[in-house]
Design an enzyme around this catalytic site. Structure first.
Site, PDB file in Angstrom:
ATOM      1  N   GLY A 151      40.654  34.887  46.221  1.00 45.16           N
ATOM      2  CA  GLY A 151      41.227  36.195  46.486  1.00 45.16           C
ATOM      3  C   GLY A 151      42.632  36.072  47.036  1.00 45.16           C
ATOM      4  CB  CYS A 152      45.396  38.515  47.207  1.00 45.25           C
ATOM      5  SG  CYS A 152      44.458  39.996  47.654  1.00 45.25           S
ATOM      6  CE1 TYR A 153      45.269  41.064  53.323  1.00 44.76           C
ATOM      7  CE2 TYR A 153      43.251  41.988  52.411  1.00 44.76           C
ATOM      8  CZ  TYR A 153      44.479  42.160  53.022  1.00 44.76           C
ATOM      9  OH  TYR A 153      44.904  43.429  53.346  1.00 44.76           O
TER      10      TYR A 153
END
Length: 345
Positions: A151-153
């Site tokens: 994921g981006c986070y």
């Protein structure tokens, strides 16, 4: 040179799917042959993305096995809990799969079900999937047939904490990640909280009690620490279109030259840029590019390390990272289709 790969993109009408198209159409070893959409099947891709007029001469097709039969590699840019229904048959047919959703990121199927609200339909494939963060798993990604892109986070947080945890310099039980995202991270679906009138001139925390990316981050940081970690993760929504800014805090347990540590840790990494001492990265400095820019500070010379980590959530946090993994899987230069710098302003 790597052989030309025939590419399918499942979920081509979302933001991540659009970024995959933008990147892959300029890839010398990739030919996109199928872009799927349930709602737009039969309509030209260029109608949805006018910037691709004259570049992509394909119609959207339904996401079924026949339409993906000619593909060598299939990218899934679908909502969570969608890819897992189709991946087993694709692997059985000899396809290689790169999944941008969370379907294969967590190793514990029961934990996945707890956070994503449904049972996993193919838990036997979870161990087969390689977590697609090249800075951690470059060699394993190269030999994988199923890659679970982070994921981006998690990408911004893990890359920011990694040197400190690898070196054993911080208290692993009291890590803090204070992170911000642009609204494109929520996708294209119409939600009242993401309307312009709701978002503009505002700034809010969300998922404070628990965000779906929390177990993913804990899992990977725990792998690095070789033990469970204590992490407080608070995401925020800010009124910008794209970008992740993670401000990370770790209590130091010894004195060390943090700047040298980070520079040494990421020396030779094509998509991690450690900024000079005292610098502060901005999300606009990575917009449209696959770079993670990091700066490390020790405010007042005290016992807290502060790491600033920024990425474009749709590129290094999604489609660009997927293409980086694709390059490793086909033995192409790792920066193929990813070498362009970010766009300013």
């Amino acid at each position: 040179m790597a052989q030309l790969q025939r590419i399918g993109i499942v979920g081509g009408t979302g933001y991540a799917g659009a970024e995959l198209l933008r990147l892959l159409v300029s890839h010398p070893q990739a030919k996109v042959v199928a872009v799927t959409s349930r709602g737009d099947a039969g309509t030209p891709v260029a109608d949805a993305y006018p910037q691709l007029r004259g570049v992509v001469d394909l119609d959207f097709v339904a996401p079924d096995a026949d339409n993906l039969a000619d593909c060598d590699v299939v990218f899934f840019a679908t909502p969570h809990a969608a890819a897992m229904h189709d991946v087993p048959a694709l692997l059985e047919a000899g396809k290689r799969v790169i999944d941008l959703s969370a379907d294969f990121r967590l190793r514990d199927a029961s934990l996945w079900a707890q956070w994503y609200g449904t049972d996993h339909v193919c838990p036997e494939l979870i161990e087969r999937a390689v977590y697609g963060l090249p800075e951690l798993n470059r060699d394993r990604i190269a030999g994988a047939d199923l890659v679970a892109c982070p994921g981006c986070y998690p990408t911004a947080v893990i890359l920011g904490f990694k040197p400190l945890i690898d070196a054993g310099l911080v208290d692993k039980d009291s890590l803090i990640a204070d992170a911000k995202t642009g609204v494109s991270g929520a996708g294209k679906s119409l939600k009242p909280g993401f309307l312009f009138a709701e978002m503009h001139d505002s700034f809010k925390a969300y998922g404070v009690a628990g965000h779906r990316h929390l177990p993913e981050i804990r899992q990977i940081l725990g792998d690095l620490a070789k033990d469970d970690v204590g992490l407080t993760f608070v995401p925020h929504l800010v009124p910008m279109i794209r970008g992740i800014h993670a401000t990370l805090y770790g209590r130091l347990n010894t004195q060390a030259d943090l700047q040298t540590l980070f520079e040494t840790s990421y020396a030779g990494e094509p998509f991690v840029d450690v900024l000079p001492a005292g610098a502060t990265p901005e999300t606009r400095h990575v917009r449209g590019g696959n770079m993670c820019r990091i700066a490390v500070h020790r405010p007042g010379g005290g016992d807290t390390a502060v790491v600033l980590s920024v990425i474009d959530n749709l590129v290094k946090g999604a489609a660009g990272q997927a293409v980086q993994c694709f390059n490793l899987m086909i033995d192409a230069p790792e920066n193929s289709a990813l070498a362009a710098p970010g766009a300013l302003p």
